[in-house]
Structure formats: structure tokens, C-alpha cells
Motif scaffolding. Structure first.
Motif, PDB file in Angstrom:
ATOM      1  N   LYS A 295       1.042  -0.983  -0.338  1.00 12.52           N
ATOM      2  CA  LYS A 295       0.013   0.175  -0.006  1.00 12.52           C
ATOM      3  C   LYS A 295       0.958   1.353   0.047  1.00 12.52           C
ATOM      4  N   ILE A 296       2.038   0.914   0.803  1.00 12.72           N
ATOM      5  CA  ILE A 296       2.725   2.086   0.699  1.00 12.72           C
ATOM      6  C   ILE A 296       3.851   2.633  -0.402  1.00 12.72           C
ATOM      7  N   LEU A 297       4.270   0.874  -1.298  1.00 12.63           N
ATOM      8  CA  LEU A 297       4.509   1.378  -2.325  1.00 12.63           C
ATOM      9  C   LEU A 297       3.951   1.967  -3.935  1.00 12.63           C
ATOM     10  N   MET A 298       2.661   1.897  -3.534  1.00 12.79           N
ATOM     11  CA  MET A 298       1.586   1.983  -4.607  1.00 12.79           C
ATOM     12  C   MET A 298       1.852   3.630  -4.015  1.00 12.79           C
ATOM     13  N   LYS A 299       1.178   3.971  -2.846  1.00 12.43           N
ATOM     14  CA  LYS A 299       1.594   5.526  -2.831  1.00 12.43           C
ATOM     15  C   LYS A 299       2.682   6.024  -3.507  1.00 12.43           C
ATOM     16  N   ALA A 300       3.959   5.512  -3.070  1.00 12.73           N
ATOM     17  CA  ALA A 300       5.532   6.325  -3.092  1.00 12.73           C
ATOM     18  C   ALA A 300       4.782   6.383  -5.061  1.00 12.73           C
TER      19      ALA A 300
ATOM     20  N   LEU B 183       8.762   7.711   1.864  1.00 12.88           N
ATOM     21  CA  LEU B 183       7.961   6.369   1.366  1.00 12.88           C
ATOM     22  C   LEU B 183       8.571   4.569   1.312  1.00 12.88           C
ATOM     23  N   CYS B 184       8.972   5.141   0.639  1.00 11.66           N
ATOM     24  CA  CYS B 184      10.023   3.970  -0.263  1.00 11.66           C
ATOM     25  C   CYS B 184      10.483   3.617   1.280  1.00 11.66           C
ATOM     26  N   GLU B 185      12.022   4.945   1.793  1.00 13.28           N
ATOM     27  CA  GLU B 185      11.904   4.785   3.330  1.00 13.28           C
ATOM     28  C   GLU B 185      11.892   4.425   4.210  1.00 13.28           C
ATOM     29  N   ILE B 186      10.592   4.429   4.805  1.00 13.67           N
ATOM     30  CA  ILE B 186       9.256   3.648   5.535  1.00 13.67           C
ATOM     31  C   ILE B 186       9.796   2.131   5.169  1.00 13.67           C
ATOM     32  N   VAL B 187       9.394   1.707   4.150  1.00 13.21           N
ATOM     33  CA  VAL B 187       9.360   0.399   4.087  1.00 13.21           C
ATOM     34  C   VAL B 187      11.053  -0.291   3.969  1.00 13.21           C
TER      35      VAL B 187
ATOM     36  N   ALA C   8      10.503  -1.584  -3.571  1.00 11.54           N
ATOM     37  CA  ALA C   8      11.588  -0.632  -3.056  1.00 11.54           C
ATOM     38  C   ALA C   8      12.424   0.102  -2.929  1.00 11.54           C
ATOM     39  N   LEU C   9      13.366  -0.358  -3.408  1.00 10.07           N
ATOM     40  CA  LEU C   9      14.686  -0.496  -3.613  1.00 10.07           C
ATOM     41  C   LEU C   9      15.050   0.511  -4.654  1.00 10.07           C
ATOM     42  N   GLU C  10      14.415  -0.281  -6.113  1.00  6.96           N
ATOM     43  CA  GLU C  10      14.570   0.002  -7.699  1.00  6.96           C
ATOM     44  C   GLU C  10      13.112   1.419  -7.395  1.00  6.96           C
ATOM     45  N   MET C  11      12.240   1.684  -7.114  1.00  7.69           N
ATOM     46  CA  MET C  11      11.746   2.878  -6.945  1.00  7.69           C
ATOM     47  C   MET C  11      12.675   3.807  -6.006  1.00  7.69           C
ATOM     48  N   LYS C  12      13.068   3.634  -5.364  1.00  9.55           N
ATOM     49  CA  LYS C  12      14.009   4.907  -4.566  1.00  9.55           C
ATOM     50  C   LYS C  12      15.433   4.807  -5.254  1.00  9.55           C
TER      51      LYS C  12
END
Length: 433
Positions: free
Chosen positions: A360-365, A380-384, A394-398
Motif C-alpha cells: 500500500k505504501i509503495l503504491m502511494k509512492a 515513503l520508500c524509506e519507510i518500507v 522499494a529499492l528500485e523505486m528509490k
């Protein structure tokens, strides 16, 4: 094609950033030996730091010696016959390595090497914090990455080739010597460091100012280094202004020629540094928090912000605000919620649970990335990642948001931090060519 190259097609890059990078190359210009005036030369753009040479009838005086023996050798080769005379004096403007690591290539058996007395204290500081400084330099200059992924191009000497030449003459407040008809008056000032010196040659009306001035908004607060005093910096600029130099020769970027231009540059630089210090002091006295200052002190006044030599190429206004705040204030701002904060992992575990899972958090990110809100997406990615450090999505989105932020800043340090970390994570995931 690597993930970094694939992402380039998706990232919107502000054309103003691209144009600024093309027009104002703070560190990566063409190497050259420039004649400042009769008998004075400066070697610029060979490395991070310049080398300033005074050619007198009795021998040479050198102010700063660049950042490595490798760089110094190239400068020596290009100086040619000028270096046939003995080097009588070498002056270190301060303790940063890009101002003195090339000395072994210039020094002679009877050369006096001059520095401020606190230079030795800073060397001891560096010895005690060697591991911290090494990590800091890796992150700022990307020494752990292939050269193609270094965004501030520095190649240090190989281990074993370094040779430190310590000063044999230490200055307190001021000292003077004469050589070949020129007087060299050395004054203690403070800017990037507390051991800083500037060199005034009255016969030439020439001031070697070290890092007191360079053609960028100054690095009043370097993100990973000890905090610097903006107040002492602008007071030192006022000291330089009183000399009314005809030639202003910094240890980075081009020299300034002409009394009127030098006076304008020093005045504007003083006004810029003083503005930051004054605004933070006013905010503190009104009980403002650092977060409130971050949103209210965001730029210089327009008449200063538009000056080419105050563009945020190396230092940043936002970082300066942070640093000045920490000079005058402790880490606790008065809200007891943050007297003993929880570890991020513990707090973020609860946030992820409340959100309904990391997806859910990554979807928002991802939504915020589509809106070009990359700082929010990163957080948001950092939270995960704080809870699931190996979460590949999360890492690829970061990586993507780090690239977007890095490619949309012309600040050389910020660009290196963002793009270097993107490459570092890509390397960890096996996605870096």
C-alpha cells in the motif's frame, strides 16, 4: 541497458538545470595556466584545488598545491621553465586536502611551509575521525564507484604514492615576509575552517583568499562535515573588503580582476552569507523551529540570487540554514515528543501495519512518482526499506526517485549524493553495468 539508463527515458529533466550545468562548470572546466598579472600565475581546473605561483627574482612563492601529487605533476609539466627557480615558500590556506596534498612535487630542501597553528589540530581531528572521513568522502565523491559514475571527478593518489609535507612555520593571527621586492602579509580568517589564512601582496594589490570566496554560493554547511560559522565567515569577508584588492585570486574557480569587480563580488558574497545568518538568528529569536525555517528561508534576495557567482553550484541555501541553526541551537527544540524518539524501524513497522502492508505504501509512492513528487516518494520508500531492507520493489523505486532528484539539480554535491546512491543500490542489486 542498465536500470539507470532505462529510467532516463521516464524522468522529466528541467531544461534550466541542463543549461546551468553547461554554462557554469564549477570543478570540471578545462585545465589551464592563467597569468593573473605580472609575475603571478594560477593553475586552474587540474584538480579540485588551484595552485597560485608568484615568480620573484629571488625564487617562487606558492599558495596551495592542489589535491594530489598526480595533479601537481601535471601542473609542473605545464609550468615548464617557470619552475626552474627554487621554491622558497609554500603557504597552505587551510587544512582541506585539496589545498596541500600536492606539496611533495613542489617542495625543495630549504622551502618554508607555512600554515595556521590550528592546521595541526585539524590533522589530529582527521586522524581520530579517519573512518568517518573516509565514509564521508566515499559518499560525496563516489570513490567506491567506477569513474563513469563519479559526479565530482576526483581521482586521488594511489595508496603509497601519497606524501604529506607538514608545515615548519605556524601562524597565529598574522605574519609577514618579503621576497624579491614583494611583501607577503598573511592573515588569519575563518570560513570553511578555523585555520584559514589569506595572503595579501600590497605591491600588486592582490589577495589570495583560499576558500573565503569561490564562484558559487558558499558551502556554509557541508551535509556530512563539521558545522561552519556563517557569522565568522562574513566578518572575514569584511576584513578582506578593507584591503580593496585589484586582483582576487581564490583557490577554486577563476580569479577576479579589477578593483570595482572585486569589491562588488566581496560585497555581494558578504551580503549573502550575512543574510542567511541574520535570518536564522531572527527566526530563533521569534521561537521558530528548524522545520519552519526550512520553509521560510528558501532563497537569497533576488538581487543576490541572480548573480552568477552566487548560484547554488556547490553550497545550498537550505543546507546553510540547517548549519547556522545548529551553530546557535541544540538538538532539542522544545517538543518533548522528540526527547527520546523511537528507532525508525519500530515506528515504521506500526505505520506499515496501519497502511495495510508495504504494498500500500509503495503504491502511494508510485503515485507520487507519477506526479513528480520524488522527495515524498523517497520518504515513503524509506519507510518500507527501514523495516524490509531487501525489498527489491522499494529499492528500485528509490533508485528512480534518487535519479530524478539528482538529474534535476545543478548543485554538484547534491547531484553526487543522489546519483551516487542510485548507482550504489543498483550495484547491490546487480543492475549496474
Amino acid at each position: 541497458m542498465s536500470i539507470l539508463e532505462k529510467n532516463l527515458n521516464k524522468i522529466h529533466i528541467d531544461p534550466k538545470v541542463t543549461k546551468t550545468i553547461e554554462n557554469f562548470k564549477l570543478i570540471s572546466g578545462t585545465p589551464k595556466i592563467e597569468k593573473v598579472c605580472d609575475s603571478v600565475y594560477v593553475a586552474i581546473n587540474y584538480g579540485m584545488g588551484s595552485v597560485i605561483i608568484f615568480d620573484t627574482e629571488e625564487g617562487l612563492v606558492i599558495v596551495d598545491t592542489s589535491d594530489s601529487r598526480r595533479v601537481a605533476r601535471k601542473i609542473k609539466a605545464d609550468l615548464g621553465e617557470l619552475l626552474n627557480k627554487p621554491v622558497k615558500k609554500i603557504i597552505y590556506t587551510h587544512c582541506h586536502g585539496d589545498h596541500w596534498m600536492g606539496t611533495a612535487e613542489f617542495v625543495c630542501p630549504d622551502t618554508d611551509v607555512i600554515a595556521h597553528r590550528e592546521f595541526m589540530d585539524w590533522l589530529e581531528y582527521g586522524r581520530r575521525l579517519k573512518g568517518k572521513d573516509m565514509r564521508q568522502n566515499i559518499l560525496q565523491y563516489n570513490f567506491d564507484l567506477p569513474v563513469s559514475h563519479r559526479h565530482i571527478k576526483i581521482i586521488p593518489d594511489k595508496p603509497g604514492d601519497e606524501k604529506l609535507v607538514l608545515p615548519n612555520l605556524l601562524v597565529d593571527d598574522c605574519i609577514m615576509f618579503s621576497l624579491g621586492g614583494l611583501d607577503f602579509k598573511i592573515y588569519h580568517i575563518e570560513c570553511e575552517t578555523s585555520d584559514h589564512l589569506m595572503v595579501w601582496v600590497p605591491q600588486l594589490e592582490l589577495l589570495c583568499c583560499g576558500d573565503l570566496y569561490y564562484a558559487s554560493f558558499p558551502n556554509i554547511s557541508s551535509p556530512m562535515k563539521i558545522v561552519r560559522s556563517a557569522y565568522k565567515w562574513y566578518k572575514s569577508l569584511e576584513q578582506a573588503m578593507l584591503l580593496e584588492p585589484r586582483y582576487l585570486v581564490p583557490s577554486h574557480t577563476e580569479p577576479i580582476k579589477g578593483k570595482e569587480k572585486a569589491a562588488e563580488v566581496l560585497r555581494d558574497y558578504r551580503d549573502a552569507v550575512k543574510f542567511i545568518d541574520d535570518e536564522v538568528v531572527k527566526a530563533l529569536n521569534k521561537g521558530k523551529t528548524l522545520e519552519e525555517m526550512r520553509s521560510s528561508i528558501t532563497s537569497l534576495p533576488e538581487h543576490l540570487a541572480n548573480k552568477s557567482y552566487l548560484l547554488e553550484l556547490y553550497g545550498k541555501v537550505s543546507w546553510a540554514v540547517e548549519g547556522v541553526f545548529r551553530i546557535y541551537s541544540g538538538w532539542f527544540e522544545g517538543n518533548p515528543t522528540w526527547l527520546e524518539p523511537l528507532p525508525a524501524k519500530e515506528r515504521n513497522t506500526e505505520l506499515i501495519d496501519m497502511a495495510g502492508g508495504p504494498e500500500k505504501i509503495l503504491m502511494k509512492a508510485a503515485q507520487k512518482q507519477d506526479e513528480d513528487l520524488h522527495q515524498l516518494a523517497l520518504e515513503l520508500c524509506e519507510i518500507v526499506i527501514s523495516v524490509q531492507p531487501d525489498n527489491q520493489e522499494a529499492l528500485e523505486m528509490k533508485i528512480f526517485s534518487l535519479q530524478a532528484l539528482g538529474l534535476n539539480t545543478f548543485n554538484s554535491n547534491a547531484r553526487a549524493f543522489y546519483l551516487g546512491e542510485a548507482a550504489r543500490i543498483s550495484q547491490k542489486l546487480g543492475l549496474l553495468d
